[in-house]
Design a protein around this motif. Structure first.
Motif, short mmCIF file in Angstrom:
data_model
loop_
_atom_site.label_atom_id
_atom_site.label_comp_id
_atom_site.label_asym_id
_atom_site.label_seq_id
_atom_site.Cartn_x
_atom_site.Cartn_y
_atom_site.Cartn_z
N LYS A 7 0.83 -1.21 0.00
CA LYS A 7 0.00 0.00 0.00
C LYS A 7 0.86 1.25 0.00
CE LYS A 7 -4.45 -1.21 1.93
NZ LYS A 7 -5.42 -0.93 2.98
N ASN A 9 3.44 1.62 -1.59
CA ASN A 9 4.11 1.69 -2.89
C ASN A 9 5.61 1.38 -2.79
OD1 ASN A 9 3.64 1.99 -5.60
ND2 ASN A 9 4.25 4.12 -5.62
N LYS A 38 1.90 -3.58 -8.20
CA LYS A 38 2.11 -2.54 -9.21
C LYS A 38 2.08 -1.17 -8.55
CE LYS A 38 0.23 -5.07 -13.08
NZ LYS A 38 -0.75 -5.08 -14.14
N PRO A 39 2.95 -0.26 -8.99
CA PRO A 39 2.93 1.09 -8.42
C PRO A 39 1.59 1.76 -8.68
CG PRO A 39 4.76 0.83 -9.97
CD PRO A 39 3.97 -0.43 -9.99
N ILE A 40 1.05 2.39 -7.67
CA ILE A 40 -0.28 2.99 -7.81
C ILE A 40 -0.23 4.47 -8.15
CG2 ILE A 40 -1.53 1.34 -6.39
CD1 ILE A 40 -1.16 3.27 -4.04
N ASN A 41 0.89 5.12 -7.91
CA ASN A 41 0.94 6.56 -8.13
C ASN A 41 1.91 6.96 -9.23
OD1 ASN A 41 3.30 6.00 -6.86
ND2 ASN A 41 3.14 7.56 -5.29
N ARG A 42 2.18 6.04 -10.16
CA ARG A 42 3.09 6.36 -11.26
C ARG A 42 2.36 6.19 -12.58
NH1 ARG A 42 8.71 3.28 -9.83
NH2 ARG A 42 9.11 4.36 -7.90
#
Length: 56
Positions: A7, A9, A38-42
């Motif tokens: 969570k 990241n 998987k990255p959530i903020n990229r």
């Protein structure tokens, strides 16, 4: 703990060091528990390169 790291990241390599487990074991456990790594903020694209091109 793995859910919190995912969570947050955190990259799998860093998770591996913190949990003292191989990267493959972390990915396997995440898959079994349904945790996405998987990255959530990229963005899937390199925005830095596209911004440079648009400024010129």
């Amino acid at each position: 703990m793995p859910k919190q790291l995912a969570k947050g990241n955190t990259p799998t390599g860093v998770m591996s060091v913190k949990l003292q487990r191989p990267v493959a074991a972390i990915r396997s456990k995440a898959q079994r528990e349904g945790i996405s790594l998987k990255p959530i903020n990229r963005s899937p694209y390199n925005q830095r390169a596209t911004k440079r091109r648009s400024r010129r």
